[in-house]
Design an enzyme around this catalytic site. Structure first.
Site, PDB file in Angstrom:
ATOM      1  N   ASN A 104      37.663  39.092  38.949  1.00  0.00           N
ATOM      2  CA  ASN A 104      38.583  38.148  38.321  1.00  0.00           C
ATOM      3  C   ASN A 104      37.765  37.116  37.548  1.00  0.00           C
ATOM      4  O   ASN A 104      36.676  36.735  37.974  1.00  0.00           O
ATOM      5  CB  ASN A 104      39.409  37.426  39.397  1.00  0.00           C
ATOM      6  CG  ASN A 104      40.468  36.515  38.811  1.00  0.00           C
ATOM      7  OD1 ASN A 104      41.014  36.782  37.738  1.00  0.00           O
ATOM      8  ND2 ASN A 104      40.772  35.429  39.511  1.00  0.00           N
ATOM      9  N   HIS A 106      37.917  33.208  36.084  1.00  0.00           N
ATOM     10  CA  HIS A 106      38.681  31.995  36.398  1.00  0.00           C
ATOM     11  C   HIS A 106      38.161  30.833  35.553  1.00  0.00           C
ATOM     12  O   HIS A 106      36.951  30.631  35.455  1.00  0.00           O
ATOM     13  CB  HIS A 106      38.566  31.670  37.893  1.00  0.00           C
ATOM     14  CG  HIS A 106      39.404  30.503  38.290  1.00  0.00           C
ATOM     15  ND1 HIS A 106      40.787  30.587  38.385  1.00  0.00           N
ATOM     16  CD2 HIS A 106      39.081  29.222  38.553  1.00  0.00           C
ATOM     17  CE1 HIS A 106      41.268  29.399  38.708  1.00  0.00           C
ATOM     18  NE2 HIS A 106      40.252  28.558  38.827  1.00  0.00           N
ATOM     19  N   SER A 133      34.083  30.965  35.850  1.00  0.00           N
ATOM     20  CA  SER A 133      33.517  31.781  36.927  1.00  0.00           C
ATOM     21  C   SER A 133      33.998  33.214  36.827  1.00  0.00           C
ATOM     22  O   SER A 133      35.114  33.480  36.356  1.00  0.00           O
ATOM     23  CB  SER A 133      33.955  31.239  38.304  1.00  0.00           C
ATOM     24  OG  SER A 133      33.664  29.869  38.444  1.00  0.00           O
ATOM     25  N   ASP A 142      41.187  32.873  44.756  1.00  0.00           N
ATOM     26  CA  ASP A 142      39.934  32.520  44.078  1.00  0.00           C
ATOM     27  C   ASP A 142      38.822  32.141  45.049  1.00  0.00           C
ATOM     28  O   ASP A 142      37.995  31.265  44.766  1.00  0.00           O
ATOM     29  CB  ASP A 142      40.166  31.392  43.049  1.00  0.00           C
ATOM     30  CG  ASP A 142      41.149  31.828  41.968  1.00  0.00           C
ATOM     31  OD1 ASP A 142      41.105  33.004  41.568  1.00  0.00           O
ATOM     32  OD2 ASP A 142      41.966  31.002  41.534  1.00  0.00           O
TER      33      ASP A 142
END
Ligand code: GAR
Length: 209
Positions: A104, A106, A133, A142
């Protein structure tokens, strides 16, 4: 070549950048499919590029919807799944089907400002720098292992939109670096603290009936 499925919910500008890098040979990945939880710009970009797509609109219960997403993704047999502005939480069970090969991006310097409003929350906190990130997704919000991150300054007069655009430029570079590292073997996703899940024994044949 890493076979990647990308999941999107929004405009898909980061995905478009990834696709551009992949197709011009700047990163050794092939985007084999794009999925979404809604009709959105990212899906339009994929369709226009001739990439297979699927839309699985979110509907509760989350577990059943997550299973449908996981099945759609698994049908493409990817090496890696990238959440690129995918704004829904997958169930822990669905995450475990891909972990650790589920990344992912972010728009904050995690663990600062997790969640759906990373840019807005940083501005509201009045910080002078935030960041971007790339993480491995775990069952939290997260909270997974951080693979790459970089600081981004908050400039005077920044709005959520201007700051977010500047952060996205950094996210794109970081994601490309991480994917290149996975492709060339310098990043091993199994080295990032999730080995216990990889170590789970395969279901014995007699149990699989
Ligand atoms: C990106 O900044 C991505 O990191 C963020 O959504 C944006 C997608 O932009 N994701 C999250 O906030 C997930 N919590 P895009 O649709 O223009 O690529």
């Amino acid at each position: 070549m890493l076979r990647v499925v990308v999941l999107v919910s929004g405009s898909g500008s980061n995905f478009a950048d990834l696709l551009d890098r992949a197709r011009s040979g700047r990163v050794a990945v092939e985007v084999i499919a794009v999925g979404a939880d809604r009709e959105c710009g990212g899906i339009e970009i994929a369709r226009a590029a001739g990439i297979p797509t699927f839309v699985e609109p979110f509907a509760p219960p989350r577990e059943a919807w997550s299973d449908r997403i996981a099945e759609r993704v698994e049908a493409f047999e990817p090496d890696l799944v990238v959440l690129s502005g995918f704004m829904r939480l997958l169930s822990a069970e669905a995450v475990s089907r891909f972990e650790p090969a589920l990344l992912n991006t972010h728009p904050a310097f995690l663990p600062e400002f997790p969640g759906a409003h990373g840019v807005r929350d940083a501005l509201a906190a009045g910080v002078t720098e935030t960041g971007a990130s790339v993480i491995i997704v775990d069952s939290g919000v997260d909270t997974g292992p951080i693979l790459a991150q970089q600081r981004v300054p908050v400039l005077e007069g920044d709005t959520e939109a201007t700051l977010h655009e500047r952060i996205k430029l950094v996210e794109r570079e970081l994601l490309a670096e991480v994917l290149a590292g996975i492709a060339d073997g310098s990043i091993d996703l199994a080295d990032h603290g999730l080995e216990h899940r990889l170590d789970q024994p395969d279901t014995a044949p007699e149990e699989a009936k």
